[in-house]
Design an enzyme around this catalytic site. Sequence first.
Site, PDB file in Angstrom:
ATOM      1  N   GLU A  57       0.808  -1.225   0.000  1.00  0.00           N
ATOM      2  CA  GLU A  57       0.000   0.000   0.000  1.00  0.00           C
ATOM      3  C   GLU A  57       0.844   1.281   0.000  1.00  0.00           C
ATOM      4  OE1 GLU A  57      -2.854  -0.361   3.176  1.00  0.00           O
ATOM      5  OE2 GLU A  57      -3.716  -2.203   2.345  1.00  0.00           O
ATOM      6  N   GLU A  62      -5.455  -8.011  -1.283  1.00  0.00           N
ATOM      7  CA  GLU A  62      -6.059  -8.027   0.045  1.00  0.00           C
ATOM      8  C   GLU A  62      -7.539  -7.728  -0.112  1.00  0.00           C
ATOM      9  OE1 GLU A  62      -4.557  -5.471   3.065  1.00  0.00           O
ATOM     10  OE2 GLU A  62      -2.453  -5.995   2.734  1.00  0.00           O
ATOM     11  N   TRP A  79      -7.264 -11.032   3.528  1.00  0.00           N
ATOM     12  CA  TRP A  79      -6.593 -10.531   4.734  1.00  0.00           C
ATOM     13  C   TRP A  79      -7.435 -10.928   5.938  1.00  0.00           C
ATOM     14  CZ3 TRP A  79      -1.939  -7.992   5.353  1.00  0.00           C
ATOM     15  CH2 TRP A  79      -1.658  -7.560   6.659  1.00  0.00           C
TER      16      TRP A  79
END
Length: 455
Positions: free
Chosen positions: A156, A251, A280
């Site tokens: 991210e 995710e 996730w």
Amino acid sequence: MKKLLSVAGAALLTVLAAVFAFGQPAHAAAGFSVANGRLYDANGTEFVMRGVNHAHTWYAQQTTSFANIKALGANTVRVVLASGDRWPKNSAADVANVISLCKANRLICVLEVHDTTGYGEQSGAITLDRAVDYWLSVASALQGQEKYVIVNIGNEPYGNQGYGTWATDTANAVKRLRAGGLTHTIMVDAPNWGQDWSFTMRDNAASVFAADPQKNTVFSIHMYGVFDTAAEITDYLGRFRTARLPIVVGEFGFNHSDGNPDEDTILAYSQANGIGYLGWSWSGNGGGVEYLDMVTNFDPNQLTTWGQRIFNGANGIKATAREASVYAGTSPSPTTSPTTSPSPTTSPTGGPTPPPAGCTAVYTIVNSWQGGFQGEVKVTAGAAVISGWTTKWTFANGQTVSQSWNAAVSGSGAAYTARNVDWNGRLGAGASTSFGFLGTWNGSNAIPAVTCTAS
């Protein structure tokens, strides 16, 4: 731990309209390779990720998790590592051990550096360039493992601020890794805490892919509250399919503090379109998102609601995962299967059950607009190797095919025939390939039945 996302909003930017062709799979390659928006293993067999994230860097003692994740049906595990900037560094020796655990349990390892999370908004987060420094520092553990390891540069990168340089920074990071001798498939995450609400990754993916000298980059979108409707999910993933750029859902969850993601559509669309997904996460969540644990206290016999959904639900891991062909003929380390992982009793939703021999085909509408559409047919070999294939279908509503790729398509009235081209005719047992086409429709666009004949 997941940083809670603060969503600034959603922007509608320009549309990816062009269709890109990026070569063919590198059969008998040193490791994974990318072609026509698909991921192939070192045997030239298409590989679709079905797995979970595991927070190894914070729970390094939980080494039995790899066997437990495998026993529940996964073929991939995305492993959280740290560069030493925000959390203690995972050394080359530790990385080598993680890879050995993946291999012992016939899992593909996606290794990611977590210290980049939310750069520009999160205090202490590092740049992608700094993440490359880490990968080069542990290169000794990675080299020679190209068949089993995918390098996810940084988790991210960029929060909701300062993400305008994502494309340049990502392209430069990929080029530095290549110059440093890493030939693995590279995975890159989207900005905006991974959710790309600004469409920065979507609209710059082609240029980043082109910047990779090996054309061996996969894009990863994280789907939480931004992706709370079926339309948002199918549109985002569909644009990558249209552009033939490789995309995975790196995710996602069934709930989140920033909104309620539509996990049913994520799973169903990914299965129907051969898109990988990694939920996730296995266990150990905190910070208010403990509900994203798939098992309680790392115990595979205590599946949570989310764990039951992703492992045993429709289009879930147990029903749809196929082990990487590079592990054919090997045996996993002896493990005891969790009592919560019964063998599936139904075939995967959205795909056929391969027959004892021959081949099967599944027709999918990838995208549709007024008067036109993009179709795709996935061909899967049965229990034996095939050297070629022919698919046939008949349109019921006057549709026509105007352009095709990855197959020789011909039509006579409403009846169409598609045959393999030179490079995608031979398929190993259970292996798949796909071809696509553009078509026209008027009034309705029903999906026809497709037959497949092997040669």
